[in-house]
Design a protein around this motif. Structure first.
Motif, PDB file in Angstrom:
ATOM      1  N   ALA A  78      43.402   5.832  63.755  1.00  0.00           N
ATOM      2  CA  ALA A  78      42.831   6.991  64.440  1.00  0.00           C
ATOM      3  C   ALA A  78      43.902   7.748  65.210  1.00  0.00           C
ATOM      4  CB  ALA A  78      41.726   6.543  65.389  1.00  0.00           C
ATOM      5  N   SER A  79      43.761   9.062  65.241  1.00  0.00           N
ATOM      6  CA  SER A  79      44.674   9.892  66.039  1.00  0.00           C
ATOM      7  C   SER A  79      43.995  10.401  67.305  1.00  0.00           C
ATOM      8  CB  SER A  79      45.174  11.079  65.206  1.00  0.00           C
ATOM      9  OG  SER A  79      44.102  11.936  64.857  1.00  0.00           O
ATOM     10  N   PHE A 129      40.360  12.451  59.221  1.00  0.00           N
ATOM     11  CA  PHE A 129      40.333  12.239  57.783  1.00  0.00           C
ATOM     12  C   PHE A 129      39.721  10.861  57.516  1.00  0.00           C
ATOM     13  CE2 PHE A 129      43.831  15.362  58.061  1.00  0.00           C
ATOM     14  CZ  PHE A 129      43.289  16.326  57.218  1.00  0.00           C
ATOM     15  N   ALA A 130      38.943  10.777  56.449  1.00  0.00           N
ATOM     16  CA  ALA A 130      38.224   9.543  56.145  1.00  0.00           C
ATOM     17  C   ALA A 130      39.176   8.446  55.678  1.00  0.00           C
ATOM     18  CB  ALA A 130      37.186   9.799  55.065  1.00  0.00           C
ATOM     19  N   VAL A 159      49.736  19.112  56.960  1.00  0.00           N
ATOM     20  CA  VAL A 159      49.119  18.081  57.805  1.00  0.00           C
ATOM     21  C   VAL A 159      50.204  17.123  58.293  1.00  0.00           C
ATOM     22  CG1 VAL A 159      47.444  16.192  57.883  1.00  0.00           C
ATOM     23  CG2 VAL A 159      46.928  18.277  56.593  1.00  0.00           C
ATOM     24  N   SER A 160      50.203  16.821  59.582  1.00  0.00           N
ATOM     25  CA  SER A 160      51.247  15.996  60.185  1.00  0.00           C
ATOM     26  C   SER A 160      51.175  14.560  59.686  1.00  0.00           C
ATOM     27  CB  SER A 160      51.095  15.994  61.708  1.00  0.00           C
ATOM     28  OG  SER A 160      49.914  15.285  62.089  1.00  0.00           O
ATOM     29  N   PRO A 161      52.311  13.836  59.721  1.00  0.00           N
ATOM     30  CA  PRO A 161      52.296  12.416  59.325  1.00  0.00           C
ATOM     31  C   PRO A 161      51.293  11.589  60.118  1.00  0.00           C
ATOM     32  CG  PRO A 161      54.550  13.215  59.449  1.00  0.00           C
ATOM     33  CD  PRO A 161      53.687  14.318  59.993  1.00  0.00           C
ATOM     34  N   GLU A 162      51.143  11.880  61.417  1.00  0.00           N
ATOM     35  CA  GLU A 162      50.187  11.124  62.221  1.00  0.00           C
ATOM     36  C   GLU A 162      48.776  11.277  61.676  1.00  0.00           C
ATOM     37  OE1 GLU A 162      48.706  10.677  66.871  1.00  0.00           O
ATOM     38  OE2 GLU A 162      49.470  12.602  66.159  1.00  0.00           O
ATOM     39  N   ARG A 163      48.405  12.509  61.332  1.00  0.00           N
ATOM     40  CA  ARG A 163      47.061  12.727  60.812  1.00  0.00           C
ATOM     41  C   ARG A 163      46.918  12.202  59.386  1.00  0.00           C
ATOM     42  NH1 ARG A 163      42.925  16.963  62.107  1.00  0.00           N
ATOM     43  NH2 ARG A 163      41.833  15.005  61.620  1.00  0.00           N
ATOM     44  N   GLN A 164      47.963  12.205  58.625  1.00  0.00           N
ATOM     45  CA  GLN A 164      47.891  11.614  57.292  1.00  0.00           C
ATOM     46  C   GLN A 164      47.503  10.139  57.369  1.00  0.00           C
ATOM     47  OE1 GLN A 164      51.657  12.257  55.268  1.00  0.00           O
ATOM     48  NE2 GLN A 164      51.770  14.358  56.038  1.00  0.00           N
ATOM     49  N   ARG A 165      47.977   9.461  58.406  1.00  0.00           N
ATOM     50  CA  ARG A 165      47.711   8.028  58.541  1.00  0.00           C
ATOM     51  C   ARG A 165      46.250   7.728  58.881  1.00  0.00           C
ATOM     52  NH1 ARG A 165      51.359   4.163  59.417  1.00  0.00           N
ATOM     53  NH2 ARG A 165      50.434   3.437  61.373  1.00  0.00           N
ATOM     54  N   GLU A 166      45.480   8.757  59.212  1.00  0.00           N
ATOM     55  CA  GLU A 166      44.048   8.553  59.387  1.00  0.00           C
ATOM     56  C   GLU A 166      43.415   8.031  58.093  1.00  0.00           C
ATOM     57  OE1 GLU A 166      43.834  12.321  62.470  1.00  0.00           O
ATOM     58  OE2 GLU A 166      42.484  12.288  60.755  1.00  0.00           O
ATOM     59  N   ARG A 167      44.000   8.374  56.950  1.00  0.00           N
ATOM     60  CA  ARG A 167      43.467   7.901  55.674  1.00  0.00           C
ATOM     61  C   ARG A 167      43.679   6.398  55.496  1.00  0.00           C
ATOM     62  NH1 ARG A 167      41.631  11.372  51.367  1.00  0.00           N
ATOM     63  NH2 ARG A 167      40.198   9.627  51.608  1.00  0.00           N
ATOM     64  N   VAL A 216      39.339   0.665  56.005  1.00  0.00           N
ATOM     65  CA  VAL A 216      37.966   0.695  56.501  1.00  0.00           C
ATOM     66  C   VAL A 216      37.812  -0.202  57.723  1.00  0.00           C
ATOM     67  CG1 VAL A 216      35.577   0.056  55.960  1.00  0.00           C
ATOM     68  CG2 VAL A 216      36.943   1.332  54.293  1.00  0.00           C
ATOM     69  N   ARG A 217      38.439  -1.380  57.699  1.00  0.00           N
ATOM     70  CA  ARG A 217      38.354  -2.299  58.835  1.00  0.00           C
ATOM     71  C   ARG A 217      38.963  -1.658  60.084  1.00  0.00           C
ATOM     72  NH1 ARG A 217      40.995  -5.968  56.740  1.00  0.00           N
ATOM     73  NH2 ARG A 217      43.017  -5.560  57.727  1.00  0.00           N
ATOM     74  N   ARG A 218      40.135  -1.036  59.932  1.00  0.00           N
ATOM     75  CA  ARG A 218      40.768  -0.386  61.091  1.00  0.00           C
ATOM     76  C   ARG A 218      39.909   0.761  61.622  1.00  0.00           C
ATOM     77  NH1 ARG A 218      45.536  -1.952  58.142  1.00  0.00           N
ATOM     78  NH2 ARG A 218      45.373  -0.134  56.748  1.00  0.00           N
ATOM     79  N   PHE A 219      39.360   1.530  60.708  1.00  0.00           N
ATOM     80  CA  PHE A 219      38.525   2.666  61.108  1.00  0.00           C
ATOM     81  C   PHE A 219      37.306   2.202  61.894  1.00  0.00           C
ATOM     82  CE2 PHE A 219      34.909   5.445  60.335  1.00  0.00           C
ATOM     83  CZ  PHE A 219      35.421   6.709  60.604  1.00  0.00           C
ATOM     84  N   LEU A 220      36.578   1.237  61.369  1.00  0.00           N
ATOM     85  CA  LEU A 220      35.360   0.762  62.034  1.00  0.00           C
ATOM     86  C   LEU A 220      35.671   0.045  63.341  1.00  0.00           C
ATOM     87  CD1 LEU A 220      33.354  -0.564  58.956  1.00  0.00           C
ATOM     88  CD2 LEU A 220      32.939   1.545  60.237  1.00  0.00           C
ATOM     89  N   SER A 221      36.783  -0.675  63.386  1.00  0.00           N
ATOM     90  CA  SER A 221      37.161  -1.381  64.607  1.00  0.00           C
ATOM     91  C   SER A 221      37.427  -0.411  65.747  1.00  0.00           C
ATOM     92  CB  SER A 221      38.400  -2.243  64.350  1.00  0.00           C
ATOM     93  OG  SER A 221      38.824  -2.878  65.536  1.00  0.00           O
ATOM     94  N   HIS A 222      37.992   0.753  65.406  1.00  0.00           N
ATOM     95  CA  HIS A 222      38.296   1.748  66.439  1.00  0.00           C
ATOM     96  C   HIS A 222      37.063   2.554  66.835  1.00  0.00           C
ATOM     97  CE1 HIS A 222      40.626   4.756  68.683  1.00  0.00           C
ATOM     98  NE2 HIS A 222      39.855   5.654  68.097  1.00  0.00           N
ATOM     99  N   TRP A 223      36.328   3.074  65.845  1.00  0.00           N
ATOM    100  CA  TRP A 223      35.265   4.034  66.146  1.00  0.00           C
ATOM    101  C   TRP A 223      33.929   3.372  66.465  1.00  0.00           C
ATOM    102  CZ3 TRP A 223      36.547   8.676  67.501  1.00  0.00           C
ATOM    103  CH2 TRP A 223      37.734   9.225  67.029  1.00  0.00           C
TER     104      TRP A 223
END
Length: 450
Positions: free
Chosen positions: A52-53, A124-125, A40-48, A133-140
């Motif tokens: 967001a990618s 990735f969650a 898994v690429s570093p960019e996608r790892q940062r989804e955790r 969680v804040r970054r995830f919800l702010s984006h999606w």
């Protein structure tokens, strides 16, 4: 609109949230390492970490109609497949909606890359910590979130609810040990359960457990197992024909998703079966391919010959066991034989998905330890679509019965398919309930102009 319910949160929740915020960098290092091991690429790892990618889809259509984003989260492959079964049913009902599916493992991401429908994407969650969680919800900015089986993440649920997101727990299944852990923290358990607008349990007993943990009784509904509605596993036709050609006229049976402590019984069963049919082949697919060398040693000690698929070894006429130590090919193996033993059931694991076997047209053999599918195996066994075995000796006897009686095998296959179809049909009511409870009603389909 953000809803502040800080006064409602138990003290232990505040401690948990502070602890996860401090530990997030260390947790990320661990999970990122596992993802990196699988390419898994570093960019996608940062989804955790909540980065967001992918871009968020537009929230409105060209004419200003709202396009809801519906978020599903499942831990790994099995939970993601359950989520897909619901997404596939929601897609035609919600023509304006977009879907996001999150999971935590590389294997689930690989499978979703092959099976995601249109209007759906995978990430990735985020770790269950305030920053990710804040970054995830702010984006999606999801309109609704559906968590599959036992995914009860307090920080994520609290933050999503405060952002006005409708929440559902679907295909709910908690182990006895997990239920006892939650019961030991009753205030937090009740707080978590009360975040959900609707909770769909796999069976009435699980529904009662959710209520005991603090869920509102009027929000809990038995739904059966959502995996009954999953699409059949993909089949690699070229690989299937290659193995069929190699086998020629030889018969074959499958032992799938076996765990440590089970292969000895499976190998012993096959050794007994060879006394009646010396040309019989066993295709053995361990749940975790990285255990292949361990399983190979067991086969050698039993004095049987084998070929290892991951090493490209040929399946010749003298090979008694084909060790299918690869990922993503189990659908192909189910299409190879009408007799499948499902592992994780002789060892105390909880069993594995019988729907995939029945959808492929095969009959099912299982050990007694199928607690993860307690709502599925009893009717499957009662209908004759599955047979419960206790050890290598009874496994050999069950396989021999079906090998020697084609009529009995055909009846078992038909029964297995019938049970799965009936459970899948019941999911339509589940979809109606979710659309209504989560306010996902889409606009009426456009009609052609006259």
């Amino acid at each position: 609109m953000t809803r502040d319910t800080s006064a409602d949160r138990p003290a232990l929740f505040h401690i948990y949230r502070a602890a996860t915020a401090l530990l997030a960098p260390f947790a990320f290092r661990k999970v990122a390492g596992k993802l990196a091991e699988h390419g898994v690429s570093p960019e996608r790892q940062r989804e955790r970490l909540g980065y967001a990618s992918l871009p968020r889809p537009a929230s409105t259509t060209a004419d200003g109609t709202h396009k809801p984003l519906v978020w599903f989260h499942g831990a790994s492959v099995g939970e993601s497949l359950a989520a897909l079964s619901l997404i596939d049913k929601l897609l035609p009902r919600l023509p304006q909606a977009e879907f996001l599916l999150t999971s935590g493992t590389a294997s689930s991401a690989d499978m979703m890359a092959k099976r995601l429908p249109d209007r759906c994407r995978h990430q990735f969650a985020p770790l269950d910590a305030s920053g990710p969680v804040r970054r995830f919800l702010s984006h999606w900015k999801p309109d609704a979130a559906l968590f599959v089986e036992s995914e009860l993440w307090p920080v994520t649920l609290d933050a999503a609810k405060r952002e006005g997101c409708k929440l559902a727990l679907v295909n709910a299944r908690l182990s006895a040990k997990s239920i006892e852990r939650w019961k030991s923290k009753p205030a937090v358990a009740a707080f978590v359960m009360q975040q959900f607008d609707v909770l769909l349990s796999q069976n009435p007993e699980m529904g009662e457990s959710l209520i005991e943990l603090g869920a509102s009784a009027e929000r809990v509904h038995p739904s059966g197992n959502l995996k009954a509605g999953s699409a059949p596993l993909p089949v690699d036709r070229a690989a299937l024909e290659a193995v069929r050609t190699a086998l020629g006229r030889r018969r074959v049976w499958i032992a799938s998703s076996t765990h440590r402590g089970e292969e000895q019984a499976v190998i012993a069963a096959h050794k007994a079966l060879l006394e009646t049919d010396p040309s019989l082949c066993l295709l053995l697919a361990p749940r975790h391919p990285e255990r292949a060398d361990e399983v190979a040693d067991l086969i050698r000690k039993a004095g049987l010959t084998f070929a290892q698929r991951s090493k490209g070894e040929a399946l010749t006429s003298d090979i008694q066991i084909y060790l299918a130590d690869t990922l993503g090919e189990v659908g192909t193996w189910y299409a190879l034989s009408p007799i499948v033993f499902l592992g994780g059931s002789l060892a105390p694991i909880g069993g594995h998905n019988p729907f995939e076997v029945a959808q492929a047209g095969s009959a099912v053999l299982t050990g007694p330890g199928y607690s993860n599918f307690a709502e599925t195996f009893p009717p499957l066994i009662a209908a004759g679509g599955a047979v419960e075995v206790q050890d290598g000796q009874s496994l050999a006897a069950a396989v021999q019965t079906w090998l020697s009686d084609c009529s009995a095998l055909d009846q078992a296959r038909d029964a297995a398919r019938s049970v799965v179809l009936s459970q899948a049909a019941a999911l339509d009511g589940v979809v109606d309930l979710l659309i209504e409870t989560l306010n996902l009603q889409g606009p009426a389909p456009s009609r052609p102009r006259r």
